[in-house]
Design a protein around this motif. Sequence first.
Motif, PDB file in Angstrom:
ATOM      1  N   VAL A  68      11.922   3.790  -2.915  1.00 41.72           N
ATOM      2  CA  VAL A  68      10.752   4.319  -2.207  1.00 41.72           C
ATOM      3  C   VAL A  68       9.590   3.347  -2.369  1.00 41.72           C
ATOM      4  CG1 VAL A  68       9.175   6.278  -1.981  1.00 41.72           C
ATOM      5  CG2 VAL A  68      11.552   6.659  -2.679  1.00 41.72           C
ATOM      6  N   GLN A  69       8.992   2.960  -1.242  1.00 40.74           N
ATOM      7  CA  GLN A  69       7.929   1.948  -1.273  1.00 40.74           C
ATOM      8  C   GLN A  69       6.681   2.444  -0.543  1.00 40.74           C
ATOM      9  OE1 GLN A  69       9.532  -1.698   0.379  1.00 40.74           O
ATOM     10  NE2 GLN A  69      11.257  -1.740  -1.041  1.00 40.74           N
ATOM     11  N   GLY A  70       5.558   2.444  -1.250  1.00 41.76           N
ATOM     12  CA  GLY A  70       4.262   2.677  -0.603  1.00 41.76           C
ATOM     13  C   GLY A  70       3.836   4.113  -0.425  1.00 41.76           C
ATOM     14  N   PHE A  71       4.689   5.081  -0.719  1.00 40.91           N
ATOM     15  CA  PHE A  71       4.329   6.478  -0.451  1.00 40.91           C
ATOM     16  C   PHE A  71       3.263   7.007  -1.404  1.00 40.91           C
ATOM     17  CE2 PHE A  71       7.914   6.459   2.337  1.00 40.91           C
ATOM     18  CZ  PHE A  71       7.649   7.475   3.265  1.00 40.91           C
ATOM     19  N   GLU A  72       2.995   6.262  -2.480  1.00 44.01           N
ATOM     20  CA  GLU A  72       1.907   6.690  -3.368  1.00 44.01           C
ATOM     21  C   GLU A  72       0.555   6.586  -2.661  1.00 44.01           C
ATOM     22  OE1 GLU A  72       2.679   2.304  -3.997  1.00 44.01           O
ATOM     23  OE2 GLU A  72       3.893   4.129  -3.917  1.00 44.01           O
ATOM     24  N   ASP A  73       0.511   5.829  -1.555  1.00 41.42           N
ATOM     25  CA  ASP A  73      -0.740   5.671  -0.801  1.00 41.42           C
ATOM     26  C   ASP A  73      -0.894   6.717   0.301  1.00 41.42           C
ATOM     27  OD1 ASP A  73      -1.368   3.372  -2.279  1.00 41.42           O
ATOM     28  OD2 ASP A  73      -0.193   2.102  -0.930  1.00 41.42           O
ATOM     29  N   PHE A 193       6.731   5.480   8.844  1.00 43.51           N
ATOM     30  CA  PHE A 193       7.549   4.938   7.771  1.00 43.51           C
ATOM     31  C   PHE A 193       8.811   4.298   8.351  1.00 43.51           C
ATOM     32  CE2 PHE A 193       9.009   9.231   8.535  1.00 43.51           C
ATOM     33  CZ  PHE A 193      10.395   9.141   8.476  1.00 43.51           C
ATOM     34  N   THR A 194       9.436   3.457   7.539  1.00 43.56           N
ATOM     35  CA  THR A 194      10.669   2.773   7.933  1.00 43.56           C
ATOM     36  C   THR A 194      11.818   3.238   7.060  1.00 43.56           C
ATOM     37  OG1 THR A 194       9.402   0.802   8.540  1.00 43.56           O
ATOM     38  CG2 THR A 194      11.770   0.512   8.223  1.00 43.56           C
ATOM     39  N   ASN A 219       4.377   2.779   5.962  1.00 42.41           N
ATOM     40  CA  ASN A 219       3.717   1.650   6.632  1.00 42.41           C
ATOM     41  C   ASN A 219       2.235   1.855   6.916  1.00 42.41           C
ATOM     42  OD1 ASN A 219       6.123   0.052   6.911  1.00 42.41           O
ATOM     43  ND2 ASN A 219       6.783   1.500   8.481  1.00 42.41           N
ATOM     44  N   GLY A 220       1.736   3.071   6.704  1.00 46.74           N
ATOM     45  CA  GLY A 220       0.312   3.283   6.957  1.00 46.74           C
ATOM     46  C   GLY A 220       0.058   4.488   7.849  1.00 46.74           C
ATOM     47  N   MET A 221      -1.197   4.620   8.279  1.00 45.22           N
ATOM     48  CA  MET A 221      -1.600   5.803   9.035  1.00 45.22           C
ATOM     49  C   MET A 221      -2.709   5.443  10.018  1.00 45.22           C
ATOM     50  SD  MET A 221      -2.961   9.427   7.454  1.00 45.22           S
ATOM     51  CE  MET A 221      -4.634   8.851   7.109  1.00 45.22           C
ATOM     52  N   MET A 222      -2.713   6.105  11.146  1.00 40.42           N
ATOM     53  CA  MET A 222      -3.778   5.965  12.137  1.00 40.42           C
ATOM     54  C   MET A 222      -4.493   7.305  12.260  1.00 40.42           C
ATOM     55  SD  MET A 222      -1.910   3.744  15.145  1.00 40.42           S
ATOM     56  CE  MET A 222      -3.398   3.743  16.156  1.00 40.42           C
ATOM     57  N   ARG A 223      -5.809   7.289  12.124  1.00 44.12           N
ATOM     58  CA  ARG A 223      -6.589   8.508  12.291  1.00 44.12           C
ATOM     59  C   ARG A 223      -6.801   8.786  13.774  1.00 44.12           C
ATOM     60  NH1 ARG A 223      -8.058   9.883   7.353  1.00 44.12           N
ATOM     61  NH2 ARG A 223      -8.188   8.273   5.758  1.00 44.12           N
ATOM     62  N   ILE A 242       5.369  -1.560  14.846  1.00 44.21           N
ATOM     63  CA  ILE A 242       5.047  -1.628  13.413  1.00 44.21           C
ATOM     64  C   ILE A 242       6.289  -1.306  12.579  1.00 44.21           C
ATOM     65  CG2 ILE A 242       3.734  -0.543  11.544  1.00 44.21           C
ATOM     66  CD1 ILE A 242       1.462  -0.115  13.596  1.00 44.21           C
ATOM     67  N   ILE A 243       6.976  -0.220  12.945  1.00 43.11           N
ATOM     68  CA  ILE A 243       8.161   0.191  12.195  1.00 43.11           C
ATOM     69  C   ILE A 243       9.285  -0.822  12.355  1.00 43.11           C
ATOM     70  CG2 ILE A 243       9.920   1.991  11.945  1.00 43.11           C
ATOM     71  CD1 ILE A 243       7.836   4.028  12.853  1.00 43.11           C
ATOM     72  N   LYS A 244       9.460  -1.345  13.574  1.00 48.43           N
ATOM     73  CA  LYS A 244      10.534  -2.328  13.834  1.00 48.43           C
ATOM     74  C   LYS A 244      10.282  -3.618  13.063  1.00 48.43           C
ATOM     75  CE  LYS A 244      14.297  -3.687  16.052  1.00 48.43           C
ATOM     76  NZ  LYS A 244      14.536  -5.026  15.519  1.00 48.43           N
ATOM     77  N   ASN A 245       9.039  -4.085  13.030  1.00 52.55           N
ATOM     78  CA  ASN A 245       8.713  -5.302  12.273  1.00 52.55           C
ATOM     79  C   ASN A 245       8.989  -5.105  10.786  1.00 52.55           C
ATOM     80  OD1 ASN A 245       7.910  -6.690  14.561  1.00 52.55           O
ATOM     81  ND2 ASN A 245       5.745  -6.133  14.342  1.00 52.55           N
TER      82      ASN A 245
END
Length: 261
Positions: A68-73, A193-194, A219-223, A242-245
Amino acid sequence: MIRVIKSFFHYLLVPFVFISLAWSVWRAKVKAKKYKKEPLVHTADVRYKMVYKICKRVLFCKNIHIDVQGFEDMSLTPKLLIGNHKSNLDAIVMIKVLYEISPNFRFTFLCKKELQKNAAIRACIDLIDGIYIDRNNPRAIFDVIRQEKELLNQNYTLVVFPEGTRVFSHEFGEFKPGAFKVAYESFVPVAFFTLYGTSGRLDKNKEHKVKGDIIVKYNGMMRPQEFITTTAVNLAGKIKNIIKNSYDKIFNDNTKKGEKK
């Protein structure tokens, strides 16, 4: 040597875990049936914990590990959570990942109606208030959006795979713009997420099976303020890229690791 010992004890434990899994699935069917009739009979804590344990045992029996990567954010506020779709295992993996962020985190899935045919899967979906969509009935989308809005208002996060069907290869299918409509109407963020490594792990199609750990990367979030003025078509395309990259980078990194070995 350590890996061999771990494998030995794993396969030694599998029969016992499988029996426990079968018992948990039976209990889930009973509880789901009662929950549908009497919504207040089982608390969310009880229902989510039961489904989490089932998913955890399935992954153990399949000897699958998750990186699991990045979900702490990721914030725990209500949102639309978008990911790519490679396998029937995807939802099982995400239930484990999201529950372990916080047992109090409430999330559910938009699921194809065909999954109702499997009693065990239907029980798990019903216990976490999953929404079913009939892909052959375009008119049903209005009722689906109504249900999505209701759950978002109750502080749920909706996990959606906008490709609508599994894509077994390393390519991606079209991200359907309709999957993003509720984000506009409810004015909620869209996070993404990917998923990498689930293909062929719980499916009949083994041609594109990926070995090793499954990787789930946030991978992040858009408001809403960032996408409200753009069309759902453009938003779907942007998030798909974004997800594909991210997926391609994971694929290339894993390929290089394999070459070094």
